[in-house]
Scaffold this motif. Structure first.
Motif, short mmCIF file in Angstrom:
data_model
loop_
_atom_site.label_atom_id
_atom_site.label_comp_id
_atom_site.label_asym_id
_atom_site.label_seq_id
_atom_site.Cartn_x
_atom_site.Cartn_y
_atom_site.Cartn_z
N ARG A 1 -7.98 1.23 1.25
CA ARG A 1 -8.23 1.88 -0.04
C ARG A 1 -9.31 2.95 0.06
O ARG A 1 -9.30 3.92 -0.70
CB ARG A 1 -8.62 0.82 -1.08
CG ARG A 1 -7.47 -0.06 -1.50
CD ARG A 1 -7.91 -1.27 -2.28
NE ARG A 1 -8.65 -2.22 -1.44
CZ ARG A 1 -8.90 -3.48 -1.77
NH1 ARG A 1 -8.47 -3.95 -2.92
NH2 ARG A 1 -9.59 -4.27 -0.96
N THR B 1 -5.40 -4.21 4.19
CA THR B 1 -6.21 -4.44 5.38
C THR B 1 -5.46 -3.92 6.60
O THR B 1 -4.28 -4.19 6.77
CB THR B 1 -6.53 -5.94 5.56
OG1 THR B 1 -7.20 -6.42 4.39
CG2 THR B 1 -7.41 -6.16 6.77
N SER C 1 0.81 -1.22 0.00
CA SER C 1 0.00 0.00 0.00
C SER C 1 0.84 1.27 0.00
O SER C 1 0.34 2.35 -0.30
CB SER C 1 -0.90 0.02 1.24
OG SER C 1 -0.12 0.11 2.42
N SER D 1 -10.11 -2.30 8.99
CA SER D 1 -10.52 -1.32 7.98
C SER D 1 -9.88 -1.63 6.63
O SER D 1 -8.85 -2.30 6.55
CB SER D 1 -10.12 0.10 8.41
OG SER D 1 -10.62 0.40 9.69
N ASP D 2 -10.49 -1.11 5.58
CA ASP D 2 -9.96 -1.19 4.22
C ASP D 2 -9.17 0.09 3.95
O ASP D 2 -9.73 1.19 3.97
CB ASP D 2 -11.11 -1.33 3.21
CG ASP D 2 -10.62 -1.64 1.81
OD1 ASP D 2 -9.48 -1.26 1.47
OD2 ASP D 2 -11.39 -2.24 1.03
N LEU E 1 -14.47 -2.60 8.16
CA LEU E 1 -14.91 -3.92 7.73
C LEU E 1 -15.45 -4.75 8.89
O LEU E 1 -16.47 -5.42 8.77
CB LEU E 1 -13.76 -4.67 7.05
CG LEU E 1 -13.11 -3.99 5.85
CD1 LEU E 1 -11.91 -4.81 5.36
CD2 LEU E 1 -14.13 -3.83 4.72
#
Length: 306
Positions: free
Chosen positions: A85, A69, A27, A82-83, A90
């Motif tokens: 992106r 993630t 990421s 959490s996501d 989540l």
């Protein structure tokens, strides 16, 4: 000072106390946990604050990333997944009865382990979601607050440390204790494992950093000594000469000391007595070492420390 200045690529300035940090190569985001209940995301290439995640009702104490993630733990006793992106939440995991001190997502992204001041390590199946109906797997062996927990690279084991001055190596699949290392003089703040899964490092309030070869954990003197201190006695079988383990409670219940292992104590059958080979058993080198320690009453060796 010049060496330091040449290697610093940037500074991420925060107004609140920073309690944890994590990074994901996929990421290119740095996650920072703060005392102001926020989780801040920074772009590694530009060092810009690209997103702030809210939702926790108390200080965010720890975080872990796997691809896109993110898992965060808080003094509010909850874990949020959490996501990265889009910042969407989540999952929200509840069950710990005190502050969350550590979280870690397995390398395959299927499971999450968490440590807490409630003295437990919990394993959550965040891929299949079985915790919703069965709850997380809870491991209770620590006698003090858990300070850190992490999956080993192959996801087959979990390591954890605590204020009880111990490091525990767990079987991640069976969620049972495999080894317990008790050698620090004060509480353990954090632990880390090398990428090959061979060396475990622990740092403590006793001002030492200790390095353990966990590939041979069964042969570590501190582990051998711990097994003896738990009430295990090691006896050589008078029939097969193999070493077997007897617990103190067995001696109390039976009222006499065993001289034969459990296989040689089996009643005679009409066809033959079951042997160790029939049962797939092999000689245990560790048991032989423990027997020798028991006979000689030898003190454990000091672990490697820095």
């Amino acid at each position: 000072k010049q060496w330091y200045q040449r290697r610093v690529r940037g500074t991420l300035q925060h107004e609140a106390l920073v309690l944890g940090v994590s990074f994901s190569e996929e990421s290119n985001l740095i996650t920072v946990c703060c005392d102001d209940k926020q989780t801040k995301l920074w772009d590694l290439r530009t060092f810009e604050n690209v997103m702030n995640l809210d939702g926790h009702t108390n200080s965010v104490t720890c975080c872990s990333q796997n691809h896109f993630t993110l898992a965060t733990g808080s003094l509010d006793k909850t874990i949020r997944v959490s996501d990265l992106r889009n910042g969407n939440i989540l999952l929200q995991l509840t069950g710990h009865t005190s502050a969350i001190s550590s979280v870690d997502i397995s390398t395959d992204g299927f499971k999450l382990c968490s440590g807490s001041w409630d003295k437990t390590v919990r394993v959550w199946d965040i891929h299949a979601g079985t915790y919703r109906t069965q709850g997380p797997k809870v491991m209770y062996e620590h006698e003090g607050c858990v300070s850190a927990c992490k999956f080993v690279v192959d996801n087959q084991k979990i390591i954890s440390s605590g204020f009880d001055k111990t490091v525990i190596i767990w079987d991640a699949l069976a969620t049972k204790k495999r080894h317990q290392i008790r050698a620090h003089a004060s509480w353990i703040n954090d632990i880390a494992m090398t990428s090959d899964g061979r060396w475990l490092l622990s740092c403590s309030k006793d001002r030492t950093i200790r390095m353990w070869n966990v590939k041979n954990a069964d042969k570590m003197p501190v582990v051998l000594h711990n097994k003896l201190s738990m009430g295990y006695k090691f006896q050589e079988c008078s029939d097969c000469q193999r070493t077997f383990k007897v617990e103190k409670r067995d001696l109390i219940e039976v009222g006499e000391e065993f001289t034969k292992c459990v296989y040689c104590r089996m009643p005679e059958r009409s066809y033959h007595r079951l042997s160790h080979q029939d049962l797939g058993m092999e000689a245990n080198e560790t048991d032989h070492e423990l027997l020798q320690m028991d006979k000689n009453d030898a003190a454990p060796e000091t672990a490697v420390s820095a």
